[in-house]
Each structure stands twice: as structure tokens, then as C-alpha cells.
Write a protein that holds these residues in place. Structure first.
Motif, PDB file in Angstrom:
ATOM      1  N   ILE A 192      -1.849  53.499  56.461  1.00 31.56           N
ATOM      2  CA  ILE A 192      -0.985  53.827  55.054  1.00 31.56           C
ATOM      3  C   ILE A 192      -0.977  52.376  54.413  1.00 31.56           C
ATOM      4  O   ILE A 192      -0.775  51.351  55.161  1.00 31.56           O
ATOM      5  CB  ILE A 192       0.262  54.470  55.393  1.00 31.56           C
ATOM      6  CG1 ILE A 192       0.351  55.603  56.325  1.00 31.56           C
ATOM      7  CG2 ILE A 192       1.267  54.296  54.261  1.00 31.56           C
ATOM      8  CD1 ILE A 192       1.622  56.129  56.438  1.00 31.56           C
ATOM      9  N   TRP A 194       0.614  50.622  50.925  1.00 29.24           N
ATOM     10  CA  TRP A 194       1.671  50.783  49.796  1.00 29.24           C
ATOM     11  C   TRP A 194       1.894  49.311  49.119  1.00 29.24           C
ATOM     12  O   TRP A 194       1.798  48.539  49.792  1.00 29.24           O
ATOM     13  CB  TRP A 194       2.856  51.514  50.121  1.00 29.24           C
ATOM     14  CG  TRP A 194       3.798  50.767  51.176  1.00 29.24           C
ATOM     15  CD1 TRP A 194       5.068  49.871  50.732  1.00 29.24           C
ATOM     16  CD2 TRP A 194       3.936  50.527  52.543  1.00 29.24           C
ATOM     17  NE1 TRP A 194       5.615  49.315  51.778  1.00 29.24           N
ATOM     18  CE2 TRP A 194       4.860  49.602  52.770  1.00 29.24           C
ATOM     19  CE3 TRP A 194       2.811  50.923  53.324  1.00 29.24           C
ATOM     20  CZ2 TRP A 194       5.113  49.131  54.296  1.00 29.24           C
ATOM     21  CZ3 TRP A 194       3.009  50.434  54.879  1.00 29.24           C
ATOM     22  CH2 TRP A 194       4.123  49.664  55.058  1.00 29.24           C
ATOM     23  N   THR A 229       1.811  54.767  47.153  1.00 28.62           N
ATOM     24  CA  THR A 229       1.544  54.675  48.595  1.00 28.62           C
ATOM     25  C   THR A 229       0.283  55.669  48.797  1.00 28.62           C
ATOM     26  O   THR A 229       0.252  56.934  48.244  1.00 28.62           O
ATOM     27  CB  THR A 229       2.906  55.253  49.262  1.00 28.62           C
ATOM     28  OG1 THR A 229       4.041  54.598  49.080  1.00 28.62           O
ATOM     29  CG2 THR A 229       2.754  55.184  50.807  1.00 28.62           C
ATOM     30  N   ALA A 231      -2.134  57.318  51.944  1.00 36.45           N
ATOM     31  CA  ALA A 231      -2.688  57.567  53.125  1.00 36.45           C
ATOM     32  C   ALA A 231      -4.018  57.726  53.306  1.00 36.45           C
ATOM     33  O   ALA A 231      -4.610  58.133  52.405  1.00 36.45           O
ATOM     34  CB  ALA A 231      -1.706  58.813  53.869  1.00 36.45           C
ATOM     35  N   HIS A 274      -1.804  59.604  62.135  1.00 33.47           N
ATOM     36  CA  HIS A 274      -1.264  59.562  60.783  1.00 33.47           C
ATOM     37  C   HIS A 274       0.240  59.218  60.965  1.00 33.47           C
ATOM     38  O   HIS A 274       0.988  58.348  60.653  1.00 33.47           O
ATOM     39  CB  HIS A 274      -1.349  60.682  60.023  1.00 33.47           C
ATOM     40  CG  HIS A 274      -0.392  60.594  58.888  1.00 33.47           C
ATOM     41  ND1 HIS A 274      -0.724  59.795  57.718  1.00 33.47           N
ATOM     42  CD2 HIS A 274       0.693  61.359  58.579  1.00 33.47           C
ATOM     43  CE1 HIS A 274       0.481  59.888  56.814  1.00 33.47           C
ATOM     44  NE2 HIS A 274       1.242  60.950  57.365  1.00 33.47           N
ATOM     45  N   ARG A 281       5.083  52.229  59.408  1.00 35.33           N
ATOM     46  CA  ARG A 281       5.571  51.981  58.046  1.00 35.33           C
ATOM     47  C   ARG A 281       7.000  51.708  58.089  1.00 35.33           C
ATOM     48  O   ARG A 281       7.589  50.994  57.208  1.00 35.33           O
ATOM     49  CB  ARG A 281       5.067  52.998  56.959  1.00 35.33           C
ATOM     50  CG  ARG A 281       5.448  52.655  55.610  1.00 35.33           C
ATOM     51  CD  ARG A 281       4.921  53.665  54.490  1.00 35.33           C
ATOM     52  NE  ARG A 281       5.418  53.507  53.531  1.00 35.33           N
ATOM     53  CZ  ARG A 281       5.917  54.352  52.377  1.00 35.33           C
ATOM     54  NH1 ARG A 281       6.045  55.531  52.826  1.00 35.33           N
ATOM     55  NH2 ARG A 281       6.172  53.884  51.132  1.00 35.33           N
TER      56      ARG A 281
END
Length: 401
Positions: A192, A194, A229, A231, A274, A281
Motif C-alpha cells: 500500500i 499513499w 492511496t 493498493a 493485503h 499502514r
């Protein structure tokens, strides 16, 4: 001289096509996951050789030959199997090389005037180069057009499929692969990225692409989680190594944060890596500004687990650390030095190397931290170690009601 060679090529097209495909499979076995893909390659190569034989025999222009229908279908299949264009281009180069050697041997084996033989070799060489060049250009166009259409139609279905997988509703790996148009029977690394600044969205997207290159991913799947953001799943047919997962390999520009889950295989691995990245995160966001630009779930798993219940986490940290949990930079520096010292089995030398400070500074800080803590650290330190792991998140945890 070329007409008899062309006539023989027409009779040998199938055998030559099988030889080319076999050589290609030996070089890149990942390009041929099943018997269907092998048959598809043989059919495409044979169609090329028959087309070349027919065009050579009638003296056709190599630049005005259309791709065989089986080659167009094979190109579309390559797109759907998420293989790079390089796989197709390698097929052309290898096929050209083997065909040219076959043609050259046939020309030079026939009795003929040396000048006529030289002219035939030169003509055949230029003709085949022109044909392959034209075929490659057409194939590149077909690949690009098919990929664009395939990706456009896939976007909505892909987002829905990702949601179903992450929620645990989708359990059929093959069906999920078809819905995602992304092969799940691979090793996956969840990521991830961001932006923490208003203008860092583009940089976050660039980090995903750079990460794929850094770890040698065969395929990358991205999914937007918000305006800034992203993924992503980076996948390979071979397992990821510890060197691949070193955060130092993934440079994040200013204003961007990146977290990694742990690599895992298949449908369950896709979901798990994930979820781990999402927890990482959460910890990074709680720990700001005491966080590195790139972080890995494994290095913060204790903090991730310990902060699921925010109220209990805060209460635990304050109860165990007492004044060592004070909200000032000097005390925080003492606490983080103590955490590293315990992680390094109380070795001041290794702690100094890890923190890039002098060993005497380690000794001083550990002594100060021990005094503030008001207890020994020679044994029974599990609660202290856990509390220190949670400490960076303390500022981000909501206050007790």
C-alpha cells in the motif's frame, strides 16, 4: 532457387514449428503453463511458416502480408495470461533465427552457380528480415489494442472481484483469476502506498511501479483505495526472497509512505498479504512522525496486533512504561534506544551499529531509561518489549474516555 525451398518449407512447416516452440519453452517455461498454450504457439508458428512459404513461392511482398488468424489469437491469449510483449518478441527472434538457418542450409545444399547461390542467400535474408519486421509491427499493434480493450473492460469487474476476495466471499481461485484477469496461482506481495501531502498522488502511483521493478515482479495489480492511496499486489512465479523484501530497496519520495505485507501464495495469500499491509499502514499512521518511509508488516506485527483494541493498548503501555511513555522527544529517544538494546540481546555494540551512535551513548541512554522505568531489564522483559513496540503508536491512539 527459392521456389523449391519454399515448396519444401510448406511440407516441413509443422515440424519446424514444433522445434521452435520446444526451444522457446526450454528458454521460458513460465510462458507455457499448460498443453493448450504449447499447442497455441505451435499453431501460430506453423501458420507463419506456411504463409512465408506461399509468399516466397509466388514472389510476394513481405511487407504486405497480414498476420495469420492463429497468431492474432495467440497474441490475445498472451495478453489475457498477463505475459509481457517480450515473450512474443522473443518468439519472433527465435523463429527467425531457426528458419533462416533452415533456409540457408537448403540453399547452400543445392548445386548451383556460386553467384546465383549468393544472390539467393542475399534475397532470402533480406526478404525474411522484412517479413519479420512487418510481422513484429503488426503484432505490437495487436498486443497494444487488445491490452487496452481488455484492461478497460476489466476495471469494474476487477474492483468487484478484489472486494469479494478481501471480504472472504470469493473462495474459487480459478474463477477469481478470471474475474481479476490476474493470475492467482503465484506468490504475491501486498503493498500500500499513499501520499501524506496534498500533491503526492502521482508519486504514490509511481512508487508502485518502481516497487514492481525492484522486486522483479512478473505482474502487478493495482487497486485504488482513495484519491491518494493505492493498493497493489506484486506477483512472481518464484518465491520472494528476504533480499527482495528489504525496505532499503524501495525508495519512497518525500511525502509518500509505503508498507508491505508478507509474501504468500495463491488466493488466500493474495488476501492475507493485503490485510497485513493494511494493518501495517494503520500502525504507520498511528506512529507518525516516528516512522520510516517504507515499512514491513513483519517488523511491526506486535504493534499491529497490540493496537487492535486502542483503549487497552494505551492503558497497557502507560501501565508498563510509566514515565518512560512521556510525550517528549528526549524520553522517546531513551525508550527507542532501550527497545533496540533489548532487540539486540542487550549488546551495546550491535545497538550502536543499528542506531548509528557511539556505544557509550547506548550505555548512557539505557541507564537513563532503566532509571525512569524503575525496574531491571535482565529478565522477564516480555511486557516491556511489547509496550516499547506499541509506544510509537501512543500519540495516534485515541485517549481513554
Amino acid at each position: 532457387m527459392l521456389r523449391p525451398v519454399a515448396a519444401e518449407l510448406a511440407t516441413q512447416a509443422a515440424a519446424l514449428a514444433e522445434r521452435v516452440t520446444a526451444a522457446l519453452k526450454a528458454e521460458g517455461p513460465e510462458w507455457f503453463p499448460d498443453a493448450e498454450s504449447v499447442a497455441e504457439s505451435v499453431k501460430s508458428n506453423e501458420a507463419h511458416f506456411r504463409l512465408i512459404a506461399e509468399a516466397l513461392e509466388r514472389g510476394g511482398d513481405p511487407c504486405r502480408v497480414d498476420l495469420p488468424a492463429s497468431t492474432v489469437e495467440a497474441t490475445r491469449s498472451v495478453v489475457h495470461r498477463q505475459l509481457a510483449l517480450a515473450a512474443i518478441l522473443r518468439s519472433y527472434r527465435l523463429g527467425h533465427e531457426m528458419l533462416w538457418q533452415w533456409v540457408f542450409d537448403r540453399i547452400t545444399a543445392r548445386p548451383a552457380d556460386p553467384a546465383e547461390q549468393t544472390a539467393a542467400v542475399d534475397l532470402a535474408s533480406r526478404w525474411l528480415f522484412a517479413y519479420v519486421d512487418a510481422a513484429v509491427k503488426q503484432t505490437e499493434h495487436e498486443y497494444a489494442a487488445e491490452r487496452e480493450a481488455w484492461m478497460r473492460s476489466a476495471a469494474a469487474a476487477r474492483a468487484e472481484a478484489i472486494t469479494a476476495i478481501l471480504a472472504g466471499r470469493e473462495r474459487d481461485q480459478r474463477r477469481a483469476t478470471n474475474r481479476l484477469r490476474y493470475e492467482l496461482a503465484r506468490h504475491h506481495l501486498g503493498l500500500i502506498a499513499w501520499g501524506v501531502e496534498a500533491t503526492s498522488d502521482a508519486r504514490a502511483a509511481q512508487v508502485v511501479a518502481a516497487a514492481g521493478r525492484a522486486v522483479g515482479a512478473d505482474a502487478t495489480l493495482t487497486h485504488s483505495l482513495g484519491p491518494q492511496t493505492h493498493a497493489a499486489w506484486l506477483s512472481r512465479t518464484t518465491p520472494f526472497t528476504e533480499a527482495d523484501l528489504d525496505p532499503a530497496r524501495l525508495a519512497a519520495p518525500a511525502g509518500v509512505r509505503v508498507v508491505l505485507g508478507e509474501p504468500a501464495y495463491g488466493l488466500d495469500g493474495f488476501r492475507r498479504t493485503h490485510i497485513e499491509a493494511a494493518h501495517a499502514r494503520r500502525v504507520v499512521m498511528l506512529a507518525e512522525p516516528h516512522t520510516a518511509p517504507v515499512a514491513r508488516y513483519r517488523n511491526m506485527a506486535v504493534a499491529a496486533l497490540g493496537t487492535v483494541d486502542a483503549e487497552q493498548a494505551r492503558t497497557f503501555v502507560i501501565r508498563v512504561l510509566g514515565d518512560l511513555a512521556a510525550d517528549d522527544e528526549a524520553t522517546f529517544r531513551l525508550a527507542t534506544t532501550l527497545a533496540s538494546y533489548l532487540d539486540e540481546n542487550c549488546s551495546r555494540t550491535r545497538t550502536a551499529e543499528r542506531l548509528m551512535i557511539h556505544p557509550n551513548t547506548v550505555t548512557y541512554r539505557v541507564h537513563q531509561a532503566r532509571q525512569i522505568l524503575g525496574r531491571g531489564i535482565d529478565s522477564d522483559t516480555l511486557d516491556v518489549r511489547v509496550a516499547l513496540a506499541l509506544l510509537p503508536t501512543l500519540r495516534g491512539l485515541p485517549p481513554a474516555p
